[in-house]
Design a protein around this motif. Structure first.
Motif, short mmCIF file in Angstrom:
data_model
loop_
_atom_site.label_atom_id
_atom_site.label_comp_id
_atom_site.label_asym_id
_atom_site.label_seq_id
_atom_site.Cartn_x
_atom_site.Cartn_y
_atom_site.Cartn_z
N ALA A 27 -32.33 -13.34 -49.12
CA ALA A 27 -31.54 -12.53 -49.90
C ALA A 27 -30.87 -11.40 -49.48
CB ALA A 27 -32.83 -11.95 -50.96
N ALA A 28 -31.50 -10.65 -48.19
CA ALA A 28 -30.96 -9.76 -47.69
C ALA A 28 -29.49 -9.99 -47.10
CB ALA A 28 -31.72 -9.24 -46.48
N LEU A 29 -29.38 -11.32 -46.36
CA LEU A 29 -28.21 -11.81 -45.83
C LEU A 29 -27.12 -11.86 -46.83
CD1 LEU A 29 -29.44 -14.45 -43.40
CD2 LEU A 29 -28.43 -12.42 -42.73
N LEU A 30 -27.46 -12.54 -48.13
CA LEU A 30 -26.46 -12.71 -49.21
C LEU A 30 -25.79 -11.33 -49.57
CD1 LEU A 30 -28.26 -15.84 -50.83
CD2 LEU A 30 -26.26 -15.79 -49.49
N PHE A 31 -26.79 -10.40 -49.72
CA PHE A 31 -26.32 -9.05 -50.36
C PHE A 31 -25.43 -8.45 -49.22
CE2 PHE A 31 -30.24 -8.90 -53.41
CZ PHE A 31 -29.34 -8.88 -54.60
N LEU A 32 -25.89 -8.55 -47.85
CA LEU A 32 -25.03 -8.21 -46.73
C LEU A 32 -23.37 -8.65 -46.92
CD1 LEU A 32 -25.40 -6.24 -44.24
CD2 LEU A 32 -25.85 -8.25 -43.08
N GLY A 33 -23.51 -10.02 -47.03
CA GLY A 33 -22.37 -10.74 -46.85
C GLY A 33 -21.25 -10.05 -48.02
N GLU A 34 -22.16 -10.37 -49.17
CA GLU A 34 -21.06 -9.76 -50.34
C GLU A 34 -20.52 -8.19 -50.21
OE1 GLU A 34 -19.85 -11.02 -52.60
OE2 GLU A 34 -20.48 -13.28 -52.42
N GLY A 35 -21.62 -7.32 -49.59
CA GLY A 35 -21.29 -6.06 -49.43
C GLY A 35 -20.32 -5.60 -48.45
N LEU A 36 -20.54 -6.31 -47.22
CA LEU A 36 -19.52 -5.80 -46.15
C LEU A 36 -18.51 -6.75 -45.80
CD1 LEU A 36 -22.37 -4.98 -43.70
CD2 LEU A 36 -21.16 -3.37 -45.23
N GLY A 37 -18.35 -8.08 -46.49
CA GLY A 37 -17.14 -8.93 -46.41
C GLY A 37 -16.08 -8.48 -47.15
N LYS A 38 -14.96 -8.82 -46.30
CA LYS A 38 -13.59 -8.55 -47.11
C LYS A 38 -13.06 -9.84 -47.92
CE LYS A 38 -12.45 -5.43 -43.61
NZ LYS A 38 -11.34 -4.86 -42.59
N HIS A 39 -13.46 -11.01 -47.62
CA HIS A 39 -13.26 -12.07 -48.33
C HIS A 39 -11.57 -12.27 -48.61
CE1 HIS A 39 -17.09 -10.80 -50.55
NE2 HIS A 39 -17.16 -10.98 -49.47
N THR A 40 -10.73 -12.07 -47.28
CA THR A 40 -9.36 -12.08 -47.53
C THR A 40 -8.81 -13.22 -46.86
OG1 THR A 40 -9.35 -10.56 -45.72
CG2 THR A 40 -9.02 -9.56 -48.01
N ARG A 41 -9.56 -14.03 -45.71
CA ARG A 41 -8.83 -14.76 -44.86
C ARG A 41 -9.14 -16.19 -45.35
NH1 ARG A 41 -11.73 -13.90 -39.89
NH2 ARG A 41 -10.18 -15.42 -39.00
N SER A 42 -8.33 -17.15 -45.08
CA SER A 42 -8.57 -18.40 -45.40
C SER A 42 -9.13 -19.37 -44.16
CB SER A 42 -7.27 -19.27 -46.05
OG SER A 42 -6.23 -19.42 -44.98
N LEU A 43 -9.39 -20.67 -44.62
CA LEU A 43 -9.94 -21.59 -43.40
C LEU A 43 -8.67 -21.52 -42.52
CD1 LEU A 43 -12.52 -22.91 -43.16
CD2 LEU A 43 -11.61 -25.11 -43.86
N ALA A 44 -7.62 -21.75 -42.85
CA ALA A 44 -6.28 -21.78 -41.93
C ALA A 44 -6.05 -20.69 -40.83
CB ALA A 44 -5.02 -22.01 -42.73
N GLN A 45 -6.99 -19.54 -41.18
CA GLN A 45 -6.69 -18.10 -40.42
C GLN A 45 -8.04 -18.19 -39.59
OE1 GLN A 45 -6.11 -16.00 -44.15
NE2 GLN A 45 -4.18 -14.96 -42.87
N MET A 46 -8.86 -19.20 -39.53
CA MET A 46 -10.13 -19.00 -38.88
C MET A 46 -9.79 -19.14 -37.28
SD MET A 46 -13.39 -21.43 -39.50
CE MET A 46 -14.87 -21.16 -38.60
N SER A 47 -10.62 -18.45 -36.76
CA SER A 47 -10.85 -18.37 -35.20
C SER A 47 -11.83 -18.99 -34.59
CB SER A 47 -10.36 -16.85 -34.58
OG SER A 47 -11.65 -16.16 -34.71
N ALA A 48 -11.96 -19.12 -33.08
CA ALA A 48 -13.09 -19.68 -32.49
C ALA A 48 -14.16 -18.54 -32.63
CB ALA A 48 -12.61 -20.04 -31.08
N ARG A 49 -13.71 -17.38 -32.46
CA ARG A 49 -15.00 -16.37 -32.68
C ARG A 49 -15.60 -16.47 -33.96
NH1 ARG A 49 -13.65 -10.17 -31.12
NH2 ARG A 49 -13.36 -11.38 -29.08
N ASP A 50 -14.83 -16.77 -35.04
CA ASP A 50 -15.36 -16.90 -36.35
C ASP A 50 -16.42 -18.16 -36.27
OD1 ASP A 50 -13.75 -14.94 -37.40
OD2 ASP A 50 -12.33 -16.49 -38.08
N ALA A 51 -16.14 -18.94 -35.60
CA ALA A 51 -16.92 -20.51 -35.66
C ALA A 51 -18.31 -20.10 -34.82
CB ALA A 51 -16.33 -21.48 -35.02
N ILE A 52 -18.23 -19.41 -33.72
CA ILE A 52 -19.17 -19.06 -33.06
C ILE A 52 -20.16 -18.12 -33.77
CG2 ILE A 52 -20.24 -18.00 -30.90
CD1 ILE A 52 -17.54 -18.96 -29.61
#
Length: 272
Positions: free
Chosen positions: A130-155
């Protein structure tokens, strides 16, 4: 285990493997709530079979994507240009995302297994989801697509996947949160979450399958195993389709609230 129980647990696995509410938590909590007790000789093979069912569901759902990724990945290796195309890059990112959970699974195997025997520990970890989901919604910018993903994102998403070794931490919830915190939009984070689950589920299913072969009287429970498997495949496929559509229009806060209420409810039930 009756056929009714096999259907219910197959539905639970199919729904909760992909919805960000933790399949491991529900497979611990649901039998405890109903007072179901099963022969250990049935529980282990059944758990393996329904997990394979959800693996089959995600492979079927993403078959076209997987085929494109695999072909592009092999062509990139042949051409000695590892990131030749977007699909080839995605293939490498999936492998990168698999490493943290694979390493952690070996390093803390005994600790994880002990947690599966505790309903209270599972409820605490559910609060963590529950805490993780609230954190992701609260702090995430939600602006990048899969095509813009980087290796750091994957790790980083892979590191979040390692958290889900513990019962109650949703694998999809943790990895989607990791993607959101890296700025991915909900649909892209969820899509990559499902794709990156395939190697780790294949590895886990293969290892558990080897142990399964040594189980005595396995064929005595064929009907229950087949029922649970088919139920998990069908419900798992439907839940993937539903969640990807849902996240295009809605946030994860409803799932976070559900995890919080269930976790608190189970803890209170354990106390009283």
């Amino acid at each position: 285990m009756s056929l009714f129980e096999a259907v219910i647990l197959g539905i639970v696995q199919g729904l909760t493997e992909f919805l960000p509410i933790s399949s491991s938590a529900h497979l611990v909590i649901v039998p405890a709530l109903f007072g179901w007790t099963f022969d250990p000789q049935v529980v282990f093979p059944f758990d393996v079979i329904v997990q394979v069912g959800t693996l089959v569901a995600v492979i079927i759902y993403f078959w076209k994507d997987l085929r494109k990724i695999l072909f592009a990945w092999f062509r990139a290796i042949q051409h000695r240009n590892l990131f030749e195309t977007q699909d080839a890059r995605l293939g490498w990112f999936i492998l990168l995302a698999t490493l943290p959970a694979g390493i952690a699974g070996v390093a803390i195997k005994s600790l994880v297994e002990s947690a599966f025997h505790s309903v209270s520990a599972t409820a605490f970890f559910l609060l963590g989801t529950a805490a993780l989901l609230f954190l992701g919604e609260g702090l995430g910018k939600h602006t990048r697509s899969l095509a813009q993903m980087s290796a750091r994102d994957a790790i980083i998403m892979g590191l979040f996947q390692a958290l889900a070794l513990f019962p109650g931490i949703s694998r999809s919830g943790a990895t989607i949160t990791g993607g959101l915190l890296r700025g991915l939009d909900r649909s892209s984070a969820a899509r990559f979450s499902f794709l990156m689950s395939i190697p780790i589920m294949l590895a886990a299913g293969g290892l558990e399958g080897l142990h399964l072969l040594g189980q005595p009287d396995l064929w005595a429970y064929t009907l229950q195993l087949l029922t649970g498997f088919l139920t998990a495949v069908g419900v798992g496929y439907a839940s993937i389709h539903w969640l990807l559509g849902h996240l295009q229009r809605h946030s994860l806060k409803g799932f976070a609230l559900y995890c919080f209420i269930l976790g608190m409810g189970v803890l209170l039930w354990q106390v009283f």
